[in-house]
Design a protein around this motif. Structure first.
Motif, PDB file in Angstrom:
ATOM      1  N   HIS A 175      13.341  35.515  49.021  1.00  0.00           N
ATOM      2  CA  HIS A 175      13.469  35.230  47.583  1.00  0.00           C
ATOM      3  C   HIS A 175      12.480  34.121  47.222  1.00  0.00           C
ATOM      4  N   VAL A 176      11.275  34.500  46.905  1.00  0.00           N
ATOM      5  CA  VAL A 176      10.205  33.533  46.634  1.00  0.00           C
ATOM      6  C   VAL A 176      10.288  33.094  45.178  1.00  0.00           C
ATOM      7  N   PHE A 177      10.283  31.772  44.961  1.00  0.00           N
ATOM      8  CA  PHE A 177      10.489  31.251  43.614  1.00  0.00           C
ATOM      9  C   PHE A 177       9.213  31.253  42.792  1.00  0.00           C
ATOM     10  N   ALA A 178       9.388  31.661  41.526  1.00  0.00           N
ATOM     11  CA  ALA A 178       8.279  31.633  40.564  1.00  0.00           C
ATOM     12  C   ALA A 178       8.393  30.432  39.642  1.00  0.00           C
ATOM     13  N   GLU A 179       9.632  30.071  39.257  1.00  0.00           N
ATOM     14  CA  GLU A 179       9.817  28.945  38.346  1.00  0.00           C
ATOM     15  C   GLU A 179      11.258  28.470  38.378  1.00  0.00           C
ATOM     16  N   PHE A 180      11.451  27.263  37.852  1.00  0.00           N
ATOM     17  CA  PHE A 180      12.772  26.676  37.664  1.00  0.00           C
ATOM     18  C   PHE A 180      12.880  26.313  36.186  1.00  0.00           C
ATOM     19  N   VAL A 181      13.911  26.827  35.533  1.00  0.00           N
ATOM     20  CA  VAL A 181      14.073  26.636  34.084  1.00  0.00           C
ATOM     21  C   VAL A 181      15.276  25.743  33.850  1.00  0.00           C
ATOM     22  N   GLU A 182      15.055  24.594  33.191  1.00  0.00           N
ATOM     23  CA  GLU A 182      16.124  23.613  32.987  1.00  0.00           C
ATOM     24  C   GLU A 182      16.425  23.405  31.506  1.00  0.00           C
ATOM     25  N   THR A 183      17.687  23.210  31.206  1.00  0.00           N
ATOM     26  CA  THR A 183      18.122  22.772  29.878  1.00  0.00           C
ATOM     27  C   THR A 183      18.922  21.495  30.051  1.00  0.00           C
ATOM     28  N   LEU A 184      18.729  20.536  29.140  1.00  0.00           N
ATOM     29  CA  LEU A 184      19.376  19.235  29.248  1.00  0.00           C
ATOM     30  C   LEU A 184      20.112  18.902  27.962  1.00  0.00           C
ATOM     31  N   GLN A 185      21.223  18.199  28.119  1.00  0.00           N
ATOM     32  CA  GLN A 185      21.971  17.682  26.979  1.00  0.00           C
ATOM     33  C   GLN A 185      22.554  16.327  27.341  1.00  0.00           C
ATOM     34  N   ALA A 186      22.365  15.346  26.471  1.00  0.00           N
ATOM     35  CA  ALA A 186      22.957  14.019  26.673  1.00  0.00           C
ATOM     36  C   ALA A 186      24.289  13.959  25.931  1.00  0.00           C
ATOM     37  N   ARG A 187      25.286  13.335  26.554  1.00  0.00           N
ATOM     38  CA  ARG A 187      26.600  13.202  25.941  1.00  0.00           C
ATOM     39  C   ARG A 187      27.376  12.099  26.647  1.00  0.00           C
ATOM     40  N   PRO A 188      28.503  11.648  26.057  1.00  0.00           N
ATOM     41  CA  PRO A 188      29.334  10.658  26.760  1.00  0.00           C
ATOM     42  C   PRO A 188      30.078  11.314  27.920  1.00  0.00           C
ATOM     43  N   ALA A 189      30.313  10.557  28.967  1.00  0.00           N
ATOM     44  CA  ALA A 189      31.070  11.059  30.113  1.00  0.00           C
ATOM     45  C   ALA A 189      32.548  11.155  29.779  1.00  0.00           C
ATOM     46  N   SER A 190      33.201  12.168  30.335  1.00  0.00           N
ATOM     47  CA  SER A 190      34.652  12.250  30.229  1.00  0.00           C
ATOM     48  C   SER A 190      35.275  11.211  31.166  1.00  0.00           C
ATOM     49  N   LYS A 191      36.578  11.049  31.070  1.00  0.00           N
ATOM     50  CA  LYS A 191      37.258  10.072  31.924  1.00  0.00           C
ATOM     51  C   LYS A 191      37.082  10.426  33.395  1.00  0.00           C
ATOM     52  N   ALA A 192      37.237  11.708  33.733  1.00  0.00           N
ATOM     53  CA  ALA A 192      37.101  12.136  35.130  1.00  0.00           C
ATOM     54  C   ALA A 192      35.669  11.961  35.612  1.00  0.00           C
ATOM     55  N   GLU A 193      34.706  12.293  34.754  1.00  0.00           N
ATOM     56  CA  GLU A 193      33.304  12.149  35.131  1.00  0.00           C
ATOM     57  C   GLU A 193      32.940  10.684  35.337  1.00  0.00           C
ATOM     58  N   SER A 194      33.441   9.815  34.465  1.00  0.00           N
ATOM     59  CA  SER A 194      33.182   8.384  34.609  1.00  0.00           C
ATOM     60  C   SER A 194      33.712   7.866  35.932  1.00  0.00           C
ATOM     61  N   SER A 195      34.893   8.337  36.311  1.00  0.00           N
ATOM     62  CA  SER A 195      35.491   7.903  37.574  1.00  0.00           C
ATOM     63  C   SER A 195      34.672   8.392  38.763  1.00  0.00           C
TER      64      SER A 195
END
Length: 259
Positions: free
Chosen positions: A192-212
């Protein structure tokens, strides 16, 4: 004092105070490891109410420059950012050299990296992941969930989802350590030879679990990144769902100006 006038608009006093504290951190007046002055000290310094100071500290924590310790106050972080180089970190030469993307970028930043594997096993593909992989919602996939550390501090969680038909005959992908170069190297070894990597990003506040999980202050900013790994046949063979502490990463992209 409730507000101050700057230009044509009134700037709330708590915003002014927050900006001054942030500037003190960035200028090194408050150094990594220093405690931010207490609420009572800031009340005396600025001649405002405790409520105004509490609102200011919400803004300071949102900057990602401090962490709050229960019963102790706010501490200036010693967490310089890792620089993501989108045009470099997935280079095939890194994989051939035995380095997965996170280890390669950490090494470039002079940081000590560690990866803790939280889960490896079959899972039902969530609807949004299934759409990216081109499989039915709930289809069987391999999930690999990791927690990444930089200099002993958790900075990133990532869950890779891979189609079962792709991975079932690659035993290394079911191991905590898939071998030199990481899972992308094993996929390429299997054709499986890679041709590209496609990324999408979003900034947001962390949830309580994510913060922990990432040792962040409540509501601290995080970056939610989803990446498709696309082969030269146009097939998505991995979707990586990643959450990063925003103060740890700077994204730098090279964008061609030609056709």
């Amino acid at each position: 004092m409730g507000t101050a006038v700057g230009g044509d608009r009134a700037v709330p006093r708590y915003v002014q105070i927050a900006e001054e504290i942030v500037q003190q951190i960035r200028a090194g007046v408050l150094k990594p490891g220093d405690m931010v002055p207490s609420e009572s000290e800031l009340v005396d310094r600025y001649g405002v109410s405790g409520g105004t100071i509490r609102k200011a500290m919400v803004e300071v924590r949102a900057s990602g420059l401090v962490e709050t310790r229960h019963g102790k106050g706010s501490l200036v972080k010693a967490r310089p950012p890792v620089r993501h180089r989108s045009s470099d970190r997935f280079r095939r030469s890194h994989r051939k050299g035995g380095k997965a993307a996170y280890l390669a970028e950490s090494e470039q930043a002079g940081a000590t990296a560690k990866v803790s594997v939280l889960f490896i096993g079959p899972a039902d593909a969530p609807a949004d992941i299934a759409e990216r992989l081109g499989v039915d919602p709930g289809a069987k996939v391999l999930a690999r969930r990791r927690l990444y550390f930089r200099n002993g501090t958790p900075v990133e969680t990532a869950t890779s989802y891979l189609p079962w038909g792709v991975v079932k005959d690659i035993p290394e992908l079911f191991s905590e350590n898939p071998g030199p170069g990481g899972i992308y190297a094993r996929l390429e070894d299997d054709g499986h030879v890679f041709a590209e990597f496609v990324e999408t990003l979003q900034a947001r506040p962390a949830s309580k679990a994510e913060s922990s999980e990432l040792a962040l202050s409540p509501g601290a900013p995080v970056i939610h990144l989803i990446r498709n790994a696309v082969t030269d046949e146009g097939r998505v063979v991995e979707v990586c769902d990643t959450l990063m502490a925003a103060d740890q990463f700077v994204f730098s992209y090279r964008i061609p100006a030609t056709d």
